[in-house]
Design an enzyme around this catalytic site. Structure first.
Site, mmCIF file in Angstrom:
data_model
loop_
_atom_site.group_PDB
_atom_site.id
_atom_site.type_symbol
_atom_site.label_atom_id
_atom_site.label_comp_id
_atom_site.label_asym_id
_atom_site.label_seq_id
_atom_site.Cartn_x
_atom_site.Cartn_y
_atom_site.Cartn_z
ATOM 1 N N ASP A 1 22.402 21.314 34.799
ATOM 2 C CA ASP A 1 23.424 21.618 35.795
ATOM 3 C C ASP A 1 23.521 20.462 36.779
ATOM 4 O O ASP A 1 22.504 19.843 37.130
ATOM 5 C CB ASP A 1 23.119 22.913 36.557
ATOM 6 N N HIS B 1 25.500 27.341 43.529
ATOM 7 C CA HIS B 1 25.939 25.967 43.765
ATOM 8 C C HIS B 1 24.797 25.040 44.170
ATOM 9 O O HIS B 1 25.008 24.093 44.921
ATOM 10 C CB HIS B 1 27.077 25.906 44.806
ATOM 11 N N GLU C 1 25.533 19.103 40.501
ATOM 12 C CA GLU C 1 26.414 19.349 41.631
ATOM 13 C C GLU C 1 27.163 18.049 41.895
ATOM 14 O O GLU C 1 26.574 16.959 41.860
ATOM 15 C CB GLU C 1 25.641 19.782 42.873
ATOM 16 N N ASP D 1 20.948 27.167 39.625
ATOM 17 C CA ASP D 1 21.942 27.465 38.594
ATOM 18 C C ASP D 1 21.373 27.255 37.200
ATOM 19 O O ASP D 1 21.718 27.978 36.258
ATOM 20 C CB ASP D 1 23.185 26.600 38.791
#
Length: 449
Positions: A165, A304, A167, A309
């Site tokens: 994951d 987030h 960001e 996540d």
């Protein structure tokens, strides 16, 4: 190695990436010579019986950008050099502005440079590389994503994999940056190791991203750059299958930044938990990670942030895997798949919809001027996919699509009233994403892998 004495740092970086493109195609970059036309203008020429001035690629370096030009009419041997610049009938030309220091998209352009080079020395016909993409409903494959040679989307359920994951400051790889990387190594469906790193972006993180992710500019002050953090992340990931939620967006960022750093594509095969969830849990109206976790009675404390996540995606994957196996669900059907106009006037031209498409049943709103097609055609594509067009942003909106220029402008604070409302709804927990025109084209052409 080519003599780079007297070249700017920008030109050296661009040439290094182009050199790797030659090497990956088993071409000898030593056959290329350079010609300095002016203080900022550099031509790439072949040494194989060329007339003086017959360049196939030109670089013009500025302080913060590099312009790359490809012109088939400059390397066409059938025209004497004195006629090349006046024979506009045969002119076939494209230019790119490459932002520095990240050199966005240059990796994709390398394929076109190789195409023109082979044409220039008579070893290959031109593959229409310089034709401007026509992103119509029938021809969406010419989008930016066409040049990504990614791994395969799998419809199997592996037990050895890496959950990933990221960001980012947005969803468009051309304009946005990675600010956090996380991965969880899994063996036999058990966690074996984890990786995490914040990433310091070139531009400061905006207030919306800070509020959405909780990642502040202060937190990123001493973080490594993407050039340092991404190779460590990739070493951790190795050649494992990667799993993620709506993982194509993560892979696109990894792919594009990896190409900028070392000129090599990210080719790992992948599994998308979003697609599995839409197949295994059709009763849900939304399939955000949060919605799936809540439905499966999993704890969902933080959203987030990359590590949290990853862990939630891992837990959701295990639960979804059980549902698929217990119910004998077939995953092989998961396939790849501005005019003033009112949304209510746009009707689907078909009754056969792909219910696995990311835009099926989703409410889409457009704002700003699109670069590559008029809004009526874009709305028609949404309708034909089975999406729902709307004129205004409401709590029912799932995607707000900004014209590329408007998306780029919004990063510097120039936001429309629709975008401001969408950001407010997103922070309130609504299922809404703000995407650029470029990401929209990727979704309609490749979202199903």
């Amino acid at each position: 190695m080519m003599n780079t004495l007297g070249l700017t740092e920008q030109e050296k970086i661009a040439l290094k990436i182009i050199e790797k493109a030659f090497e990956s195609n088993n071409l000898d970059f030593a056959k290329i010579s350079l010609d300095r036309r002016s203080s900022s203008y550099l031509s790439l020429l072949t040494k194989e019986e060329w007339e003086p001035g017959a360049d196939f690629c030109r670089l013009k370096a500025g302080v913060k950008s590099v312009w790359i030009s490809l012109d088939t009419w400059c390397c066409a041997k059938e025209f004497p050099s004195s006629d090349r610049f006046s024979n506009v009938v045969n002119k076939n030309q494209r230019h790119w502005k490459i932002d520095l220091p990240s050199l966005n998209s240059i990796a994709e352009i390398c394929d076109l440079i190789i195409d023109v080079y082979l044409y220039s020395i008579g070893e290959s016909p031109l593959k229409n590389a310089l034709q401007t993409p026509d992103l119509t409903e029938e021809s969406t494959s010419n989008s930016q994503s066409t040049y990504r040679k990614k791994g395969h989307r799998l419809t199997t359920l592996p037990q050895d994999y890496v959950v990933i994951d990221l960001e980012t400051t947005g969803l468009d790889t051309r304009f946005c940056e990675i600010i956090e990387l996380s991965a969880v190594l899994v063996r036999n469906d058990e966690i074996a190791d984890t990786f995490h790193s914040l990433v310091k972006p070139v531009e400061k993180v905006g207030e919306f991203v800070e509020n959405l992710t909780g990642i502040t500019n202060e937190m990123l002050t001493n973080a490594p750059s993407v050039d340092a953090a991404l190779p460590e992340f990739l070493r951790f990931v190795g050649d494992n299958i990667v799993i993620g939620h709506n993982v194509n967006f993560d892979i696109n960022f990894i792919y594009d930044y990896k190409m900028k750093i070392d000129g090599n594509p990210f080719r790992n095969d992948y599994v998308d938990t979003l697609q599995i969830a839409r197949k295994a849990l059709p009763q849900l109206s939304h399939h955000r990670l949060k919605d799936i976790a809540e439905y499966l009675s999993l704890d969902f404390a933080t959203q987030h942030r990359a590590t949290e996540d990853c862990m939630m995606t891992y837990q959701c994957y295990l639960k979804l895997k059980d549902i698929v196996i217990e119910n004998g669900i077939n995953l092989t059907s998961l396939k790849k798949d501005h005019n003033k106009i009112k949304a209510k006037d746009v009707l689907a031209a078909t009754e056969n919809f792909d219910e696995n498409h990311l835009l099926f049943g989703k409410v889409c709103v457009f704002t700003g001027k699109l670069e590559k097609m008029d809004r009526a055609k874009a709305m028609q594509i949404v309708a034909n996919i089975g999406g729902i067009n709307a004129d205004n942003v409401t709590k029912k909106t799932n995607y707000l699509i900004l014209g590329n220029n408007d998306f780029c402008s919004s990063l510097k604070g120039g936001k429309s009233s629709k975008q401001k409302k969408a950001e407010k709804l997103a922070l309130e927990g609504q299922d809404i994403q703000i995407i650029s025109e470029n990401v929209f084209y990727e979704m309609i052409s490749e979202s199903q892998g």
